[in-house]
Write an enzyme that holds these catalytic residues in place. Structure first.
Site, short mmCIF file in Angstrom:
data_model
loop_
_atom_site.label_atom_id
_atom_site.label_comp_id
_atom_site.label_asym_id
_atom_site.label_seq_id
_atom_site.Cartn_x
_atom_site.Cartn_y
_atom_site.Cartn_z
N HIS A 108 18.61 -7.71 -18.74
CA HIS A 108 19.67 -7.53 -17.51
C HIS A 108 20.90 -8.01 -18.11
O HIS A 108 21.26 -8.79 -19.12
CB HIS A 108 19.37 -8.68 -16.43
CG HIS A 108 18.40 -8.18 -15.59
ND1 HIS A 108 16.95 -8.11 -15.98
CD2 HIS A 108 18.49 -7.51 -14.35
CE1 HIS A 108 16.17 -7.75 -14.89
NE2 HIS A 108 17.12 -7.52 -13.96
N ASN A 139 16.77 -12.71 -25.34
CA ASN A 139 16.91 -12.56 -23.90
C ASN A 139 16.38 -13.66 -23.23
O ASN A 139 16.99 -14.14 -22.22
CB ASN A 139 15.97 -11.25 -23.68
CG ASN A 139 16.19 -10.91 -22.14
OD1 ASN A 139 17.10 -11.33 -21.44
ND2 ASN A 139 15.07 -10.81 -21.47
#
Length: 266
Positions: A108, A139
């Site tokens: 994201h 991440n």
């Protein structure tokens, strides 16, 4: 009647002034997070964020949004984990096939946890236009730490303006049928434009595992602009923009303690 008419007129005038001031304030607040756009990208507006889409790289150059204390604390929508194509991207966004068996996370840019204040914003946070190929250890490690730090700042400062994205320059690896670029670096810039203490800060992080503190990656916004070629917070008054972006005072920001993440059993 002579008494009521002036009173009614004053009331109507007062409401009109309030509406103008309220709308003006909303317009001003909505613009600060948006970087200067390029003619070669498509600007896509969703409920909780705006992005500049690069068709060549099949991901966003930048994603920008306002994050408030209320957004963070409300968190009424549950995480969906349903990744979907972005219908608003005219040329079509990346798809799940691009990431399948690639070894990269669908990372994201605007975090799902920042978009949990409504069902719509949560759903839109899983558009592939808001994803970028990230090393899993990045991440789920230092990038996640930075996202958590930013949410803490939204609570501390009531309202902050955020622009974030991949650095899409150089000869990058490509994955999937669409040829999604794999960035070597990611950035994030944050503006606190609430008195009495205006401040800004930037981050540049390599797309790899790190055991360092988030604070170690802090840089002035000017440094991020030079690294990415993107003009951030350009709608600020020139003198103020120059002052806020040319320096970073770490003591003006509160810092969360780095979490010690458990290593998976071998």
């Amino acid at each position: 009647m002579k008494l009521r008419f002036p009173l009614l007129l004053m009331l109507l005038l007062g409401l009109s002034v309030y509406a103008v001031q309220h709308n003006s304030k909303a317009d001003n607040e909505a613009r600060y997070e948006l970087p200067k756009s390029s003619s070669r990208t498509q600007i896509v507006k969703h409920t909780g964020y705006t992005l500049s889409y690069s068709e060549d790289d099949e991901q966003a150059f930048w994603v920008a949004y306002v994050l408030t204390k209320e957004h963070v604390e409300q968190r009424s929508a549950k995480r969906t984990n349903k990744f979907i194509d972005d219908p608003a991207v005219r040329t079509g966004s990346a798809t799940n096939a691009d990431y399948a068996r690639s070894g990269y996370d669908r990372g994201h840019l605007a975090p799902a946890a920042d978009m949990g204040w409504s069902e719509t914003t949560m759903k839109e946070s899983f558009f592939f236009s808001n994803m970028s190929p990230q090393e899993p250890s990045f991440n789920r490690g230092i990038w996640k730490d930075l996202e958590e730090q930013v949410r803490a700042w939204a609570i501390d400062n009531e309202r902050i303006y955020i622009a974030t994205g991949p650095v899409l320059s150089g000869n990058l690896e490509r994955i999937g049928p669409s040829g999604v670029s794999v960035p070597r670096y990611y950035y994030k810039v944050i503006l606190d434009y609430t008195q009495p203490e205006l401040k800004a800060i930037g981050f540049i992080m390599p797309n790899q595992k790190s055991t360092r503190s988030v604070k170690d990656f802090a840089v002035p916004v000017d440094s991020v602009e030079r690294f990415t070629g993107i003009d951030f917070f350009y709608t600020l008054p020139d003198d103020l923009e120059k002052h806020l972006e040319s320096q970073v005072d770490l003591n003006l920001w509160s810092w969360k303690q780095k979490k010690v993440r458990k290593q998976p059993k071998s």
